[in-house]
Design an enzyme around this catalytic site. Structure first.
Site, PDB file in Angstrom:
ATOM      1  N   ASP A  87      -8.062   6.963  16.306  1.00  0.00           N
ATOM      2  CA  ASP A  87      -6.946   7.199  17.225  1.00  0.00           C
ATOM      3  C   ASP A  87      -6.693   8.690  17.406  1.00  0.00           C
ATOM      4  O   ASP A  87      -7.100   9.521  16.583  1.00  0.00           O
ATOM      5  CB  ASP A  87      -5.677   6.498  16.737  1.00  0.00           C
ATOM      6  CG  ASP A  87      -5.220   6.988  15.362  1.00  0.00           C
ATOM      7  OD1 ASP A  87      -6.086   7.163  14.479  1.00  0.00           O
ATOM      8  OD2 ASP A  87      -4.008   7.200  15.180  1.00  0.00           O
ATOM      9  N   GLU A 149      -4.143   6.247  12.268  1.00  0.00           N
ATOM     10  CA  GLU A 149      -3.927   7.294  11.268  1.00  0.00           C
ATOM     11  C   GLU A 149      -2.789   8.205  11.710  1.00  0.00           C
ATOM     12  O   GLU A 149      -1.985   8.653  10.881  1.00  0.00           O
ATOM     13  CB  GLU A 149      -5.218   8.098  11.067  1.00  0.00           C
ATOM     14  CG  GLU A 149      -5.163   9.100   9.920  1.00  0.00           C
ATOM     15  CD  GLU A 149      -4.660  10.479  10.306  1.00  0.00           C
ATOM     16  OE1 GLU A 149      -4.450  11.298   9.397  1.00  0.00           O
ATOM     17  OE2 GLU A 149      -4.461  10.749  11.521  1.00  0.00           O
TER      18      GLU A 149
END
Length: 399
Positions: A87, A149
């Site tokens: 991400d 994350e």
């Protein structure tokens, strides 16, 4: 190449360039699904006869991926994990000189969202897959890709459990966050807390009939500020960190509906980052205690008032093992040895918490992450490619 991994020929073209471009073109902003990227990687692995484990979250919109390149004898246990999160942070409101989701080269740099944090590292690992497969390894290499994350290492919390369930038991993990190919051996914990104050609405001309949630939230904000100031002035301190003390602050506030209405709701979000000498649980109890004190004052005005405390994310701190063999290995592979700790959080604490000897080391500079015109120097990608190539040779059977 120097010991630090810096390339002298910055004009050379990284082999991983095409993969970085491919990954950057897939918008994996944390609020969106990462499945398009996971599916691309999974298909690539299958084309090379590596069957990935695609592990969805509860919503089915996000997934982790674990894949193993086995040892020459077929062994899949032990070995080294190359870990990266898929991400990226939003680009909303940022002014870019080029499309953030189209990686472009300018002046020896590759620009695009995620080029440094951290699709560059993932691209290097994927580009190296054919060489991993062509080399008889004395122990396996594992790829571990995570979701979310950037919003609290949510996928990292799951992937360490999933790796344990798969029985892989790696001995080492390299988390490829952007460190300029320096070995990072520690970081602070990162904790995000939401506090919601529920008061009682009333016309602003009749304030005694209401309970102003914003006013009590303001008292809580002041409390957080005063605690952060105590940490700054009195410690405890750990000079291994660039900011040597625990930090904290309220960074999001929302409340009220109109200037002539007593606010019946105010929600705030804060984060705090602790050095090892400060237990995150103790800080959380401190916050809960102040919230409870304010709730009593609010309920003295009206029993219907309340304060709710919710932990949104809790990322553990990280410290590499004393005498870490993974630190020694990374330096032998060309990374810069730096007994260095950082203030930002990573998934390293989650891997290390399961007993895996872990370090943080990857291409790019954290200073370039999250902002407009994020970039990674091509020389950094080249250095990381050389690092992974050496890892493959280091693991060659017979060495």
């Amino acid at each position: 190449m120097t010991q630090s991994g810096a390339m002298t020929d910055a004009a050379a073209t990284p082999r991983s360039l095409a993969w970085v471009r491919r990954l950057v073109a897939i918008d994996t902003t944390s609020r969106d699904s990462n499945l398009p990227l996971i599916e691309v990687v999974a298909q690539y692995l299958r084309e090379h006869d590596v069957e990935p484990h695609v592990l969805p979250d509860e919503s089915g919109r996000k997934a982790n991926l674990v894949a193993t390149i086995p040892a020459a004898d077929g062994g899949r246990v032990g070995g080294v994990v190359l870990s990266g999160h898929t991400d990226v942070v939003p680009v909303d409101g940022q002014e870019w000189d080029s499309d953030p989701f189209e990686a472009v080269v300018r002046d020896g740099r590759l620009y695009g969202r995620g080029t440094a944090d951290m699709k560059g590292f993932i691209a290097v690992a994927l580009e190296a897959l054919p060489r991993m497969l062509a080399t008889p390894l004395n122990e396996p290499i594992h790829l571990a890709l995570t979701y979310d994350e950037e919003v609290g290492c949510l996928g990292g919390a799951q992937i360490v459990k999933q790796i344990a369930d798969l029985g892989i038991a790696p001995r080492a993990c390299i988390v490829g966050e952007p460190t300029s190919m320096r070995v990072i051996t520690g970081h602070k914990s990162m904790n995000v807390v939401a506090v919601t104050f529920t008061g009682v609405a009333a016309h602003s001309s009749l304030t005694p009939n209401g309970v102003n949630a914003i006013e009590y939230a303001a008292a809580f904000i002041r409390f957080v500020r005063e605690q952060a100031q105590r940490w700054r002035e009195a410690g405890p301190f750990d000079e291994a960190y660039p900011v040597a003390y625990t930090t904290g602050g309220v960074n999001v506030v929302a409340g009220g509906i109109a200037s002539n209405t007593v606010a019946d709701r105010c929600r705030l979000e804060l984060d705090f980052r602790t050095i090892p000498a400060v237990a995150p649980g103790n800080v959380l109890e401190l916050l809960r205690g102040e919230a409870a004190r304010l709730e009593q004052l609010m309920q003295a005005e009206n029993p219907g008032a309340s304060v709710d405390v919710e932990v949104l994310a809790a990322v553990p701190s990280f410290e590499a093992e004393d005498g870490s063999r993974t630190v020694e290995l990374a330096v032998a592979l060309g990374a810069t040895e730096a007994a260095e700790r950082v203030t930002y959080g990573t998934e390293a604490g989650q891997f290390a918490g399961t007993g895996i000897d872990t370090i943080v080391c990857g291409p790019g500079d954290i200073a370039q992450a999250h902002g407009p015109n994020e970039y990674v120097d091509l020389a950094q990608l080249l250095a990381c490619e050389a690092f992974v190539d050496r890892l493959i040779e280091h693991l060659r059977a017979g060495d």
